[in-house]
Design a protein around this motif. Structure first.
Motif, PDB file in Angstrom:
ATOM      1  N   ALA A   1       7.304 -11.596  -8.462  1.00 17.85           N
ATOM      2  CA  ALA A   1       6.499 -12.295  -9.456  1.00 17.85           C
ATOM      3  C   ALA A   1       5.022 -11.964  -9.281  1.00 17.85           C
ATOM      4  O   ALA A   1       4.613 -11.428  -8.254  1.00 17.85           O
ATOM      5  CB  ALA A   1       6.709 -13.799  -9.307  1.00 17.85           C
ATOM      6  N   ALA A   2       4.245 -12.312 -10.300  1.00 13.08           N
ATOM      7  CA  ALA A   2       2.789 -12.147 -10.268  1.00 13.08           C
ATOM      8  C   ALA A   2       2.392 -10.743  -9.810  1.00 13.08           C
ATOM      9  O   ALA A   2       1.516 -10.574  -8.969  1.00 13.08           O
ATOM     10  CB  ALA A   2       2.148 -13.216  -9.388  1.00 13.08           C
ATOM     11  N   VAL A   3       3.033  -9.725 -10.371  1.00 15.49           N
ATOM     12  CA  VAL A   3       2.807  -8.338  -9.969  1.00 15.49           C
ATOM     13  C   VAL A   3       1.527  -7.822 -10.617  1.00 15.49           C
ATOM     14  O   VAL A   3       1.365  -7.889 -11.835  1.00 15.49           O
ATOM     15  CB  VAL A   3       3.997  -7.441 -10.372  1.00 15.49           C
ATOM     16  N   ARG A   4       0.638  -7.338  -9.768  1.00 18.02           N
ATOM     17  CA  ARG A   4      -0.630  -6.754 -10.247  1.00 18.02           C
ATOM     18  C   ARG A   4      -0.892  -5.478  -9.473  1.00 18.02           C
ATOM     19  O   ARG A   4      -0.623  -5.412  -8.271  1.00 18.02           O
ATOM     20  CB  ARG A   4      -1.777  -7.732 -10.045  1.00 18.02           C
ATOM     21  N   THR A   5      -1.410  -4.479 -10.158  1.00 15.70           N
ATOM     22  CA  THR A   5      -1.810  -3.245  -9.479  1.00 15.70           C
ATOM     23  C   THR A   5      -3.327  -3.160  -9.493  1.00 15.70           C
ATOM     24  O   THR A   5      -3.992  -3.764 -10.336  1.00 15.70           O
ATOM     25  CB  THR A   5      -1.215  -1.997 -10.156  1.00 15.70           C
TER      26      THR A   5
ATOM     27  N   LEU B   1       0.866  -1.166   0.000  1.00 17.09           N
ATOM     28  CA  LEU B   1       0.000   0.000   0.000  1.00 17.09           C
ATOM     29  C   LEU B   1       0.908   1.222   0.000  1.00 17.09           C
ATOM     30  O   LEU B   1       1.574   1.498   0.996  1.00 17.09           O
ATOM     31  CB  LEU B   1      -0.904  -0.015   1.236  1.00 17.09           C
ATOM     32  N   LEU B   2       0.959   1.905  -1.124  1.00 17.71           N
ATOM     33  CA  LEU B   2       1.827   3.065  -1.260  1.00 17.71           C
ATOM     34  C   LEU B   2       1.060   4.302  -0.830  1.00 17.71           C
ATOM     35  O   LEU B   2      -0.032   4.557  -1.334  1.00 17.71           O
ATOM     36  CB  LEU B   2       2.329   3.210  -2.702  1.00 17.71           C
TER      37      LEU B   2
ATOM     38  N   VAL C   1      -0.373  -2.606  -4.843  1.00 16.27           N
ATOM     39  CA  VAL C   1       0.368  -3.596  -5.629  1.00 16.27           C
ATOM     40  C   VAL C   1       0.323  -4.941  -4.909  1.00 16.27           C
ATOM     41  O   VAL C   1       0.688  -5.037  -3.734  1.00 16.27           O
ATOM     42  CB  VAL C   1       1.847  -3.179  -5.825  1.00 16.27           C
ATOM     43  N   VAL C   2      -0.127  -5.949  -5.620  1.00 20.83           N
ATOM     44  CA  VAL C   2      -0.114  -7.318  -5.112  1.00 20.83           C
ATOM     45  C   VAL C   2       1.019  -8.030  -5.839  1.00 20.83           C
ATOM     46  O   VAL C   2       1.137  -7.941  -7.068  1.00 20.83           O
ATOM     47  CB  VAL C   2      -1.462  -8.020  -5.367  1.00 20.83           C
ATOM     48  N   PHE C   3       1.880  -8.729  -5.084  1.00 27.25           N
ATOM     49  CA  PHE C   3       3.033  -9.380  -5.696  1.00 27.25           C
ATOM     50  C   PHE C   3       3.492 -10.553  -4.842  1.00 27.25           C
ATOM     51  O   PHE C   3       3.132 -10.674  -3.679  1.00 27.25           O
ATOM     52  CB  PHE C   3       4.183  -8.378  -5.876  1.00 27.25           C
ATOM     53  N   SER C   4       4.292 -11.403  -5.442  1.00 24.97           N
ATOM     54  CA  SER C   4       4.896 -12.527  -4.734  1.00 24.97           C
ATOM     55  C   SER C   4       6.390 -12.274  -4.616  1.00 24.97           C
ATOM     56  O   SER C   4       7.024 -11.806  -5.558  1.00 24.97           O
ATOM     57  CB  SER C   4       4.669 -13.839  -5.480  1.00 24.97           C
TER      58      SER C   4
END
Length: 181
Positions: free
Chosen positions: A34-38, A7-8, A45-48
């Protein structure tokens, strides 16, 4: 790999600290995530990330990289899919409010001390109410978030802790993205 939600704080709000989500996704991918989604244009940003990662150190790494590569100084608050599930389950206003537009969560960079928490009171004449739950504040704003004095800036000033606020739908959407295969 562990899923994280970044959460920016304070980007793309009122024309300040503009960052294109494409650039943000690219930066996260360049960092080896990986698996970066905004989600939306407000810095979600959701990421692994490879295990193990210290969340505080990971947040600092992201902050530094955003400053270096995109020229924006900001605060990153990290959450896990599990912590967002707890957030969704813990909202004390769900049974009282049918309109999710009136529900918000303020995410804090750390849990406030008892002394800090005592400084957080609802301003006089305010219809909004809050519940502090660890490093989060659940808000019920019957007159709308845009009209409440109990906003992110107020909370940060009172607690002295960096914070960022998301509406209820965004919190649910981020959890759904973080738990999707």
């Amino acid at each position: 790999m562990t899923k994280h939600i970044a959460l920016l704080r304070g980007i793309n709000v009122g024309g300040h600290a503009k960052i294109a989500m494409k650039d943000l996704r690219g930066l996260f991918a360049d960092m080896g995530f990986a698996a970066v989604r905004t989600y939306l244009q407000s810095g979600n940003v959701v990421f692994s990330a490879p295990d193990p990662q210290n969340p505080a150190e990971l947040a600092v790494r992201i902050e530094k990289r955003v400053a270096e590569d995109l020229g924006v100084s900001l605060t990153v608050l990290l959450r896990s899919a599990d912590s967002l599930a707890r957030t969704l389950a813990a909202n004390p206003y769900l049974g009282r409010e049918d309109d999710p537009v009136k529900l918000y969560v303020t995410f804090l960079a750390e849990e406030p001390t008892a002394e800090q928490a005592a400084r957080l009171e609802v301003p006089a004449g305010e219809t909004a109410v809050f519940t502090l739950a660890g490093d989060e504040i659940h808000l019920h704003v019957p007159d709308g978030y845009g009209r409440t004095k109990l906003n992110n800036a107020f909370i940060e000033r009172r607690l002295g802790i960096p914070a960022t606020t998301r509406n209820w739908r965004t919190v649910g959407a981020l959890h759904a993205l973080a738990t999707a295969d």
